[in-house]
Design a protein around this motif. Sequence first.
Motif, PDB file in Angstrom:
ATOM      1  N   ARG A 142      54.793 -18.523  12.718  1.00 30.52           N
ATOM      2  CA  ARG A 142      55.295 -17.625  13.547  1.00 30.52           C
ATOM      3  C   ARG A 142      54.717 -17.451  14.891  1.00 30.52           C
ATOM      4  NH1 ARG A 142      55.368 -12.342   9.254  1.00 30.52           N
ATOM      5  NH2 ARG A 142      56.980 -13.124   7.975  1.00 30.52           N
ATOM      6  N   VAL A 143      55.488 -17.465  15.983  1.00 31.31           N
ATOM      7  CA  VAL A 143      54.900 -17.353  17.295  1.00 31.31           C
ATOM      8  C   VAL A 143      54.971 -15.866  17.670  1.00 31.31           C
ATOM      9  CG1 VAL A 143      55.125 -18.490  19.785  1.00 31.31           C
ATOM     10  CG2 VAL A 143      55.516 -19.926  17.741  1.00 31.31           C
ATOM     11  N   ASP A 144      53.752 -15.241  18.390  1.00 27.66           N
ATOM     12  CA  ASP A 144      53.830 -13.866  18.839  1.00 27.66           C
ATOM     13  C   ASP A 144      54.451 -14.080  20.239  1.00 27.66           C
ATOM     14  OD1 ASP A 144      53.310 -11.617  20.399  1.00 27.66           O
ATOM     15  OD2 ASP A 144      51.899 -10.953  18.603  1.00 27.66           O
ATOM     16  N   LYS A 145      55.780 -13.353  20.597  1.00 29.43           N
ATOM     17  CA  LYS A 145      56.190 -13.446  22.054  1.00 29.43           C
ATOM     18  C   LYS A 145      55.527 -12.916  22.848  1.00 29.43           C
ATOM     19  CE  LYS A 145      59.638  -9.750  21.072  1.00 29.43           C
ATOM     20  NZ  LYS A 145      60.909  -9.275  21.099  1.00 29.43           N
ATOM     21  N   PHE A 146      54.705 -11.884  22.668  1.00 29.11           N
ATOM     22  CA  PHE A 146      53.951 -11.135  23.704  1.00 29.11           C
ATOM     23  C   PHE A 146      52.741 -12.016  24.272  1.00 29.11           C
ATOM     24  CE2 PHE A 146      56.004  -7.851  21.063  1.00 29.11           C
ATOM     25  CZ  PHE A 146      57.060  -7.279  22.203  1.00 29.11           C
ATOM     26  N   ASP A 147      52.033 -12.788  23.302  1.00 27.54           N
ATOM     27  CA  ASP A 147      50.873 -13.368  23.840  1.00 27.54           C
ATOM     28  C   ASP A 147      50.738 -14.859  23.365  1.00 27.54           C
ATOM     29  OD1 ASP A 147      50.161 -13.542  20.960  1.00 27.54           O
ATOM     30  OD2 ASP A 147      48.732 -12.138  20.847  1.00 27.54           O
ATOM     31  N   ASP A 148      51.938 -15.509  22.720  1.00 26.19           N
ATOM     32  CA  ASP A 148      52.128 -16.801  22.453  1.00 26.19           C
ATOM     33  C   ASP A 148      51.016 -17.249  21.697  1.00 26.19           C
ATOM     34  OD1 ASP A 148      54.186 -16.954  24.271  1.00 26.19           O
ATOM     35  OD2 ASP A 148      52.881 -17.514  26.078  1.00 26.19           O
ATOM     36  N   SER A 149      50.556 -16.327  20.690  1.00 28.67           N
ATOM     37  CA  SER A 149      49.545 -16.829  19.728  1.00 28.67           C
ATOM     38  C   SER A 149      50.394 -17.524  18.568  1.00 28.67           C
ATOM     39  CB  SER A 149      48.711 -15.702  19.072  1.00 28.67           C
ATOM     40  OG  SER A 149      49.352 -14.695  18.697  1.00 28.67           O
ATOM     41  N   ILE A 150      50.014 -18.355  17.736  1.00 32.24           N
ATOM     42  CA  ILE A 150      50.635 -18.768  16.701  1.00 32.24           C
ATOM     43  C   ILE A 150      49.797 -18.580  15.244  1.00 32.24           C
ATOM     44  CG2 ILE A 150      51.665 -21.004  15.687  1.00 32.24           C
ATOM     45  CD1 ILE A 150      51.319 -22.311  18.359  1.00 32.24           C
ATOM     46  N   ASN A 151      50.772 -18.037  14.271  1.00 32.61           N
ATOM     47  CA  ASN A 151      50.233 -17.546  12.908  1.00 32.61           C
ATOM     48  C   ASN A 151      50.858 -18.769  11.814  1.00 32.61           C
ATOM     49  OD1 ASN A 151      48.251 -15.118  13.158  1.00 32.61           O
ATOM     50  ND2 ASN A 151      50.008 -14.893  14.364  1.00 32.61           N
ATOM     51  N   TRP A 152      49.981 -19.214  11.254  1.00 29.32           N
ATOM     52  CA  TRP A 152      50.442 -20.026   9.988  1.00 29.32           C
ATOM     53  C   TRP A 152      50.046 -19.290   8.766  1.00 29.32           C
ATOM     54  CZ3 TRP A 152      48.407 -22.481  14.248  1.00 29.32           C
ATOM     55  CH2 TRP A 152      49.060 -23.354  14.962  1.00 29.32           C
TER      56      TRP A 152
END
Length: 266
Positions: A142-152
């Motif tokens: 998942r990519v956070d659209k607010f800060d562009d962080s990526i979570n697996w």
Amino acid sequence: MKAMLTFTLLLAISITTAAQSFFIGKDVDLLTGLRVVAKEKPPALQKYPYRGFFRKITKDSSPIIGGSIPYEELHGDTFVCTSVNKRGRLPYDRYILMHLLQKSGDTLYYYHDIESEYSFELTVLDEIRPVPGYYCKDVMRRVDKFDDSINWFTTLGSPVVYQRTRSAGTDSYLLHLQAIAELPDRGNDVILLLKSGNRVSMTCPMKMEVNRRAEYEASSACSLSPKDVAMLIDDPIASFRIFIYSKDVDHPERYSDMLRCIQKAE
């Protein structure tokens, strides 16, 4: 005769270990080539036939109504799973058809419900050995659209969930644990019992919630160092305790494989 030789050969190449009764879910293809046995039923239910076994099926892989097999004809019998067919009965995405070879050389058919652990009527006799990376298909990104962080994430809702977060070019890891609690008491002590028998003690924030079945549910989120990640890939969690609430982990290698997957994911 050929079928008998095939059955004998499949038994010869199988690796015999302690029986495994954990729920295989949607990963039923891992049972191909392995021995399985029809589970024993409680005495009160032995008068009823097995629900998933059939001797005959239709051309479209549907069971023939009225063709279920009495308990006494199958109980304790050993079969080899020769193949699986993901076109089971409706709905097709929930049922998987397994072809089971009997010692006599005859084939039985078993309809496996991937969503119902209660209805699973098989015990696996041989060790399940998925190839490394098999469970990468269960990793979510998942990519956070607010800060562009990526979570697996590994499979959400499991008792063990690994999470990797990449933010500003830096990676961090969390281990999420979940267990049913008898009482609402809280504490931040976590103990991991690894497959090797080693114990790891950690201090992790704990939450207590009530689930949809009105049970107390304890959960913890533990930060992992790169050294911790490497350790848990090589030596998976077999059971854990959150404060005073314990949970055994079915098929620990599944989680270590997914942790390896999220470590390599991009």
